[in-house]
Design an enzyme around this catalytic site. Structure first.
Site, PDB file in Angstrom:
ATOM      1  N   LYS A 134     103.189  29.484  32.554  1.00  0.00           N
ATOM      2  CA  LYS A 134     102.036  29.791  31.872  1.00  0.00           C
ATOM      3  C   LYS A 134     101.556  29.056  30.896  1.00  0.00           C
ATOM      4  CE  LYS A 134     102.636  34.984  32.863  1.00  0.00           C
ATOM      5  NZ  LYS A 134     102.613  36.099  32.236  1.00  0.00           N
TER       6      LYS A 134
ATOM      7  N   PRO B  90      96.027  36.049  33.293  1.00  0.00           N
ATOM      8  CA  PRO B  90      96.417  34.794  34.036  1.00  0.00           C
ATOM      9  C   PRO B  90      97.822  34.447  34.364  1.00  0.00           C
ATOM     10  CG  PRO B  90      94.396  34.241  32.997  1.00  0.00           C
ATOM     11  CD  PRO B  90      95.037  35.502  32.287  1.00  0.00           C
ATOM     12  N   GLU B  91      98.421  34.327  35.269  1.00  0.00           N
ATOM     13  CA  GLU B  91      99.691  33.825  35.760  1.00  0.00           C
ATOM     14  C   GLU B  91      99.819  32.720  36.170  1.00  0.00           C
ATOM     15  OE1 GLU B  91     101.581  36.980  37.713  1.00  0.00           O
ATOM     16  OE2 GLU B  91     100.348  38.595  36.913  1.00  0.00           O
TER      17      GLU B  91
END
Length: 409
Positions: A54, A2-3
């Site tokens: 993040k 995930p970014e």
């Protein structure tokens, strides 16, 4: 992994699902998780979320109820608590009934209602983490999406640092300067800017200033607003965004957010909108190389002068199918099938055995001496001959001994 867009979408999901919901009791951690316990319990509290690059922060806020004031129980918290999450490779949030609790729910918040519902932090690979009473990690820079001015100033003011001597594709993953950029975003940003991935970041960024003349522009316009924009203005804006890498680091992630859904989530049933949005990452016809850190970069054209000399492009078939990346069951089935073929007498070919010149020389010498016994593998013959030397009382000729010594048996 995930970014920035995915973590922001996760925070929006939490706020949407938890709006108006009261939670109660302690925060429960799974037995297998190595992350710290969350020392929080309350008769009634609310949950809100925010994202920065993040990271996602959940804020647990105790509230006053209409019940008569009574003594606070041991362990209960009267002050809000912040829990900062970093998703690792596979973290995400889910809000379900207690009966539908996800398998890998490693941190759980229970609602004050019947039937009970649960907000869970789900992490199948357990690379994610959380920090009770946490703050935004100090080593991370400003968020590329929602702190654009600070992000731009931070990069421009440090371009002379040694960190920017590295290739631009590697610097884009440095969260000290590009907080929220990950592997698929760097590919899309460099592709749209027509910048080879392996050129020095300093060369790309040193001409950019701290101010952006387009920073007040809405990066993703509504359809009605877009119709009012003249063709000349559109071309000017497009040219500016193409020339300015920092601007693209801001607008490209926001495009993913505006797509809705979950962003980059191959595990979901349908993320076709995101796939259609991609122009470079995992797109047929693009080239791939591994950077100096072992991460794969997708690009088009020349990689640039700083490309690793020993880096090889992964085969296209490795990137074409992603559903089986974690299908360990099929891998085990294949391993069992190979073992079965070996037991049934099938030959297991390997490049090493096919190229074993010593074995070929041994077979040639055996033909000359009239030997007819079959050799399966050098290892098996070694044991066989060792047993013969121990048990046999027949004298062997000097020539045969000389042959065995040469082969190494």
């Amino acid at each position: 992994m995930p970014e920035g867009p995915e973590l922001h979408l996760a925070s929006l999901y939490v706020n949407r699902m938890c709006e108006g919901v009261l939670f109660s009791g302690p925060v429960i951690k799974s037995e297998v998780s190595k992350n710290p316990d969350v020392p929080f319990t309350s008769e009634a509290y609310r949950i809100t979320a925010a994202s920065r690059g993040k990271e996602v922060k959940l804020t647990l806020t105790p509230i006053k109820t209409d019940e008569p004031k009574r003594r606070v129980k041991p362990g209960q918290v009267e002050q809000p608590m912040d829990i900062v999450f970093r998703f690792g490779m596979s973290g995400y949030f889910r809000f379900t009934s207690e009966d539908e609790l996800p398998k890998h729910a490693h941190l759980r918040f229970y609602s004050k209602e019947k039937p009970c519902r649960v907000l869970s932090f789900v992490d199948p690979r357990r690379f994610g983490s959380w920090e009770p009473n946490g703050t935004w990690q100090p080593g991370r820079g400003p968020c590329v999406m929602f702190e654009y001015k600070k992000f731009r100033e931070n990069v421009v003011s440090h371009v002379s640092d040694r960190a920017f001597d590295r290739p631009i594709c590697e610097v884009l993953l440095n969260q000290k300067y590009f907080n929220g950029i990950g592997n698929y975003l760097r590919a899309e940003i460099l592709f749209r800017s027509n910048i080879p991935p392996f050129v020095a970041a300093k060369t790309v960024l040193e001409g950019l200033g701290p101010d952006d003349s387009c920073q007040n522009e809405n990066p993703v316009k509504k359809e009605s607003d877009a119709k009012k924009t003249s063709v000349r203005t559109k071309k000017k804006l497009m040219k500016h965004q193409t020339d300015d890498l920092l601007r693209l680091c801001h607008t490209v992630p926001l495009e993913v957010v505006n797509l809705g859904g979950k962003g980059y989530d191959p595990a979901s049933g349908d993320f076709s909108d995101f796939q259609a949005w991609l122009q470079c990452y995992y797109v047929d016809g693009m080239k791939t190389l591994r950077d100096h850190n072992g991460r794969t970069i997708w690009f088009r054209g020349d990689p640039g002068p700083m490309a690793p000399k020993d880096s090889k492009s992964p085969k296209a078939k490795n990137w074409a199918k992603k559903d089986d990346d974690h299908d360990y069951t099929n891998k085990k089935k294949g391993a069992r099938a190979r073992k079965t073929r070996i037991k049934q007498g099938g030959e297991m070919k390997t490049p090493k055995k096919e190229k074993d010149t010593r074995l070929e020389e041994a077979e040639s010498k055996r033909r000359k001496t009239g030997e007819t016994h079959e050799v399966n593998t050098p290892q098996r013959e070694t044991r066989s001959n060792a047993r013969r030397r121990k048990t046999s009382s027949v004298e062997v000729t000097a020539e045969t001994n000389h042959e065995n010594d040469q082969i190494g048996w």
